[in-house]
Scaffold this motif. Structure first.
Motif, PDB file in Angstrom:
ATOM      1  N   GLY A 265    -115.872  53.273  12.631  1.00 28.34           N
ATOM      2  CA  GLY A 265    -116.317  54.051  11.484  1.00 28.34           C
ATOM      3  C   GLY A 265    -117.401  53.371  10.675  1.00 28.34           C
ATOM      4  N   HIS A 266    -117.601  52.047  10.876  1.00 28.77           N
ATOM      5  CA  HIS A 266    -118.663  51.332  10.179  1.00 28.77           C
ATOM      6  C   HIS A 266    -119.997  51.570  10.882  1.00 28.77           C
ATOM      7  CE1 HIS A 266    -115.159  49.644   8.420  1.00 28.77           C
ATOM      8  NE2 HIS A 266    -114.894  48.789   9.415  1.00 28.77           N
ATOM      9  N   ALA A 267    -121.085  51.352  10.162  1.00 23.33           N
ATOM     10  CA  ALA A 267    -122.424  51.532  10.713  1.00 23.33           C
ATOM     11  C   ALA A 267    -123.171  50.212  10.601  1.00 23.33           C
ATOM     12  CB  ALA A 267    -123.172  52.638   9.971  1.00 23.33           C
ATOM     13  N   TYR A 268    -123.797  49.815  11.712  1.00 20.42           N
ATOM     14  CA  TYR A 268    -124.550  48.555  11.748  1.00 20.42           C
ATOM     15  C   TYR A 268    -125.978  48.860  12.188  1.00 20.42           C
ATOM     16  CZ  TYR A 268    -119.813  46.624  11.859  1.00 20.42           C
ATOM     17  OH  TYR A 268    -118.515  46.319  11.573  1.00 20.42           O
ATOM     18  N   PHE A 269    -126.959  48.321  11.452  1.00 21.32           N
ATOM     19  CA  PHE A 269    -128.372  48.480  11.806  1.00 21.32           C
ATOM     20  C   PHE A 269    -129.149  47.390  11.073  1.00 21.32           C
ATOM     21  CE2 PHE A 269    -127.175  51.355   8.402  1.00 21.32           C
ATOM     22  CZ  PHE A 269    -128.113  51.117   7.417  1.00 21.32           C
ATOM     23  N   SER A 270    -130.483  47.509  11.041  1.00 22.25           N
ATOM     24  CA  SER A 270    -131.347  46.526  10.382  1.00 22.25           C
ATOM     25  C   SER A 270    -132.359  47.240   9.502  1.00 22.25           C
ATOM     26  CB  SER A 270    -132.083  45.674  11.427  1.00 22.25           C
ATOM     27  OG  SER A 270    -131.166  44.969  12.243  1.00 22.25           O
ATOM     28  N   LEU A 271    -132.840  46.533   8.495  1.00 26.31           N
ATOM     29  CA  LEU A 271    -133.965  46.970   7.674  1.00 26.31           C
ATOM     30  C   LEU A 271    -135.133  46.025   7.959  1.00 26.31           C
ATOM     31  CD1 LEU A 271    -132.220  47.693   4.245  1.00 26.31           C
ATOM     32  CD2 LEU A 271    -132.981  49.356   5.940  1.00 26.31           C
TER      33      LEU A 271
ATOM     34  N   ARG B  39    -136.965  40.942   8.919  1.00 28.81           N
ATOM     35  CA  ARG B  39    -135.866  41.864   9.262  1.00 28.81           C
ATOM     36  C   ARG B  39    -134.593  41.314   8.637  1.00 28.81           C
ATOM     37  NH1 ARG B  39    -134.753  45.180  13.814  1.00 28.81           N
ATOM     38  NH2 ARG B  39    -136.773  44.550  14.676  1.00 28.81           N
ATOM     39  N   ILE B  40    -133.731  42.211   8.155  1.00 31.62           N
ATOM     40  CA  ILE B  40    -132.453  41.820   7.596  1.00 31.62           C
ATOM     41  C   ILE B  40    -131.376  42.740   8.151  1.00 31.62           C
ATOM     42  CG2 ILE B  40    -132.812  43.267   5.540  1.00 31.62           C
ATOM     43  CD1 ILE B  40    -131.112  41.282   3.969  1.00 31.62           C
ATOM     44  N   ASP B  41    -130.241  42.155   8.522  1.00 25.80           N
ATOM     45  CA  ASP B  41    -129.121  42.954   9.021  1.00 25.80           C
ATOM     46  C   ASP B  41    -128.513  43.750   7.872  1.00 25.80           C
ATOM     47  OD1 ASP B  41    -129.489  41.959  11.533  1.00 25.80           O
ATOM     48  OD2 ASP B  41    -127.990  40.355  11.314  1.00 25.80           O
ATOM     49  N   ALA B  42    -128.002  44.925   8.209  1.00 28.06           N
ATOM     50  CA  ALA B  42    -127.382  45.790   7.211  1.00 28.06           C
ATOM     51  C   ALA B  42    -126.097  46.370   7.785  1.00 28.06           C
ATOM     52  CB  ALA B  42    -128.330  46.920   6.796  1.00 28.06           C
ATOM     53  N   VAL B  43    -125.136  46.629   6.927  1.00 26.90           N
ATOM     54  CA  VAL B  43    -123.866  47.214   7.330  1.00 26.90           C
ATOM     55  C   VAL B  43    -123.431  48.197   6.252  1.00 26.90           C
ATOM     56  CG1 VAL B  43    -122.571  45.311   6.289  1.00 26.90           C
ATOM     57  CG2 VAL B  43    -121.480  46.732   8.020  1.00 26.90           C
ATOM     58  N   VAL B  44    -122.857  49.323   6.699  1.00 23.98           N
ATOM     59  CA  VAL B  44    -122.283  50.324   5.787  1.00 23.98           C
ATOM     60  C   VAL B  44    -120.836  50.495   6.196  1.00 23.98           C
ATOM     61  CG1 VAL B  44    -122.425  52.658   4.883  1.00 23.98           C
ATOM     62  CG2 VAL B  44    -124.514  51.486   5.598  1.00 23.98           C
ATOM     63  N   TRP B  45    -119.925  50.164   5.260  1.00 23.70           N
ATOM     64  CA  TRP B  45    -118.507  50.269   5.591  1.00 23.70           C
ATOM     65  C   TRP B  45    -118.092  51.733   5.728  1.00 23.70           C
ATOM     66  CZ3 TRP B  45    -118.056  45.917   7.434  1.00 23.70           C
ATOM     67  CH2 TRP B  45    -118.353  44.733   6.771  1.00 23.70           C
ATOM     68  N   LYS B  46    -117.000  51.938   6.444  1.00 20.01           N
ATOM     69  CA  LYS B  46    -116.522  53.296   6.762  1.00 20.01           C
ATOM     70  C   LYS B  46    -116.290  54.129   5.511  1.00 20.01           C
ATOM     71  CE  LYS B  46    -112.639  55.646   9.028  1.00 20.01           C
ATOM     72  NZ  LYS B  46    -111.377  55.461   9.801  1.00 20.01           N
ATOM     73  N   GLY B  47    -115.658  53.565   4.496  1.00 24.15           N
ATOM     74  CA  GLY B  47    -115.385  54.339   3.287  1.00 24.15           C
ATOM     75  C   GLY B  47    -116.643  54.725   2.534  1.00 24.15           C
TER      76      GLY B  47
ATOM     77  N   GLY C 117    -132.726  50.120  14.884  1.00 25.19           N
ATOM     78  CA  GLY C 117    -131.542  49.812  15.685  1.00 25.19           C
ATOM     79  C   GLY C 117    -130.325  50.628  15.327  1.00 25.19           C
ATOM     80  N   TYR C 118    -130.497  51.795  14.710  1.00 23.43           N
ATOM     81  CA  TYR C 118    -129.334  52.610  14.331  1.00 23.43           C
ATOM     82  C   TYR C 118    -128.917  53.469  15.523  1.00 23.43           C
ATOM     83  CZ  TYR C 118    -126.436  56.025  11.931  1.00 23.43           C
ATOM     84  OH  TYR C 118    -125.403  56.836  11.548  1.00 23.43           O
ATOM     85  N   ARG C 119    -127.664  53.386  15.921  1.00 23.54           N
ATOM     86  CA  ARG C 119    -127.131  54.159  17.053  1.00 23.54           C
ATOM     87  C   ARG C 119    -125.938  55.015  16.639  1.00 23.54           C
ATOM     88  NH1 ARG C 119    -131.269  52.676  18.192  1.00 23.54           N
ATOM     89  NH2 ARG C 119    -132.006  51.526  20.036  1.00 23.54           N
TER      90      ARG C 119
END
Length: 529
Positions: free
Chosen positions: A52-58, A64-72, A44-46
């Protein structure tokens, strides 16, 4: 027996609000797990969100688990997320109260083994191939002998020393080195910037403030020594591949050993198995070129000598086939001798022939014949002179008659012209007098002569009514014989009332013909129409 209501049991458990319960769960999850390493496939990575943040799943086979990567954190990731990439995510588990869900906040990404790296590279290669970046028709042949060679590599490694050593052995050339990191998180960005930097140098060179000139390379070498698959990942980044494909300067890829394969090898114009081999591909061997030039020079000299000798032999052979000068002149000399022998007789025969012709013509030019010829010419002249005199007389009579007729026509026109001029003058005088009478009738001077006066204000504008005159206003009255200045003593006074004047019967006037003057009643006056 009567029924009594049953009382509900009283519980000692406290009441929780939704926010309190969500906060307690969040603290419990974060305290229980802290930092974790989770292995799974990115789904689900787009790309990064507008924030600036990134949202996807592992995910794996069962969960399945939700994942987030902050902008910094996203900008510092060594491995950027890609759809379908199997990774090991390092971060902390937390909850998101807004959705009553839990998620992992990723702080670092690692490849989940060599298989994940190969799968990622295969997917990237397939996508870039579909865009045409690896098409054979895009590749160009490097120049045979470049003047300047640009090298993109680490300035402290053994690779640059091997390249310079091999270039000096084969054919010394001017070398420009763009220092980059060949391993690490920033290696790909630095290599792409170096390739684009070399291409941005103008064709005539880049002038520095110090006065030095940086020339534009004729060929580029991107080089690195051998290493593991993860060490060479920087040369498979998409930015590096696109920079190599867009390079206007022919590019030689020399990354790793012969068995190492990176994506820049497919986008480069030429792939070298080693950095040393890239130096060998960039320039020829100077000694071999000099030996070949010497060989070609010797072959050229021998070919010229053999060609000259062969042409000289052909010329000698052709010269032997030509006759001698005496043989060439013998026949013309014999014809000249025979003509010299016939010339005296031919001259005598020619003189006799001309003498005989002159004798025959002499009888035709005797005195009697000439006198008869002159007499015939005189008779023809007299005949032509008589005809000329008759023609001149006839022509003079015709011209005289035409002149007489023209004189009569001019006299008639002059006789008619004088009465016409007189009538025109009289008509103009009559019209001028009529216009004069009309002008006198229309002039206000005539009205003043009949006893009327013209009143003007201080600006010289005629005054038509007493209502517009204020007391003390300066006025000017014009009579027939002059003007008088007066001052109004009071305002407007209404006219005295009197018996109404009987209406004047209308008098029908005869119609005026063309050119007649208008009568006085119909003329406009100074005081009305």
């Amino acid at each position: 027996m009567t029924d009594t209501p049953t009382e509900s049991p009283v519980s000692n458990a406290p009441d929780w609000t939704v926010s309190e319960l969500s906060g307690a769960l969040k603290r419990t999850v974060e305290d229980a797990f802290g930092h974790v390493r989770v292995r799974g496939e990115i789904s689900g990575y787009r790309g990064p969100h507008s924030s600036g943040h990134a949202y996807f799943s592992l995910k794996d086979q069962n969960a399945r688990i939700d994942a987030v990567v902050w902008k910094g954190v996203f900008g510092r990731l060594r491995i950027k997320p890609e759809e379908g990439l199997e990774v090991v995510a390092i971060g902390r588990i937390t909850t998101f109260p807004g959705k009553s869900s839990y998620q992992i906040v990723i702080e670092q990404l690692e490849f989940a083994g060599a298989g994940a790296i190969m799968a990622m590279l295969e997917e990237r290669k397939r996508r870039l191939t579909a865009e045409g970046l690896f098409a054979p028709e895009r590749k160009r042949r490097p120049p045979f002998l470049p003047r300047v060679i640009g090298v993109v590599t680490s300035p402290t490694g053994a690779v640059i020393r091997d390249i310079l050593h091999r270039l000096n052995d084969r054919f010394p050339r001017h070398v420009l080195v763009w220092p980059v990191r060949v391993q690490g998180d920033t290696s790909g960005a630095e290599v792409a910037a170096a390739i684009r930097g070399f291409n941005s140098i103008p064709a005539g060179g880049l002038a520095l403030p110090s006065g030095d000139l940086i020339p534009r390379p004729d060929v580029l070498i991107v080089a690195r020594g051998g290493g593991s698959l993860e060490d060479l990942l920087g040369f498979s980044e998409e930015s590096v591949v696109r920079a190599a494909a867009d390079s206007a300067i022919p590019l030689i890829s020399a990354v790793g050993h012969e068995t190492d394969v990176t994506l820049i090898d497919f986008a480069a114009d030429v792939r070298a198995p080693t950095p040393t081999a890239a130096a060998e591909m960039a320039v020829p061997v100077r000694g071999e070129l000099m030996a070949e030039v010497q060989s070609l020079r010797a072959r050229l000299g021998g070919a010229l000598a053999r060609g000259t000798e062969r042409r000289r032999a052909d010329l000698r052979g052709l010269g032997r086939l030509l006759p001698s000068a005496d043989a060439l002149l013998a026949l013309p000399r014999q014809r000249l001798d025979m003509a010299g022998q016939r010339l005296p007789r031919a001259l005598k025969a020619n003189a006799g022939s001309h003498r005989l012709a002159l004798t025959r013509i002499e009888g035709r030019f005797g005195p009697q014949r000439l006198a008869a010829l002159v007499e015939r010419r005189r008779e023809r002249f007299d005949l032509f002179a008589g005809r000329l005199a008759s023609a001149l007389r006839a022509n003079a009579g015709a011209h005289r008659e035409r002149i007489s007729r023209a004189r009569e026509r001019v006299e008639g026109l002059r006789t008619r012209l004088k009465p016409a001029l007189l009538r025109g003058q009289q008509e103009r005088v009559r019209r001028l007098r009529a216009l004069e009478q009309l002008m006198q009738a229309l002039s206000y001077k005539g009205v003043l002569a009949r006893g009327f006066a013209l009143v003007r204000d201080a600006n010289g504008v005629p005054v038509h009514a007493a209502a517009g005159i204020a007391a003390g206003a300066a006025l000017e009255i014009e009579f027939r014989d002059g003007r008088v200045g007066v001052v109004a003593s009071e305002g407007a006074v209404p006219p005295p009332s009197g018996p109404a004047q009987p209406a004047r019967p209308a008098v029908r006037k005869p119609a005026r013909g063309r050119g007649a003057l208008p009568d006085a009643d119909s003329q406009p006056t100074l005081f009305g129409g």
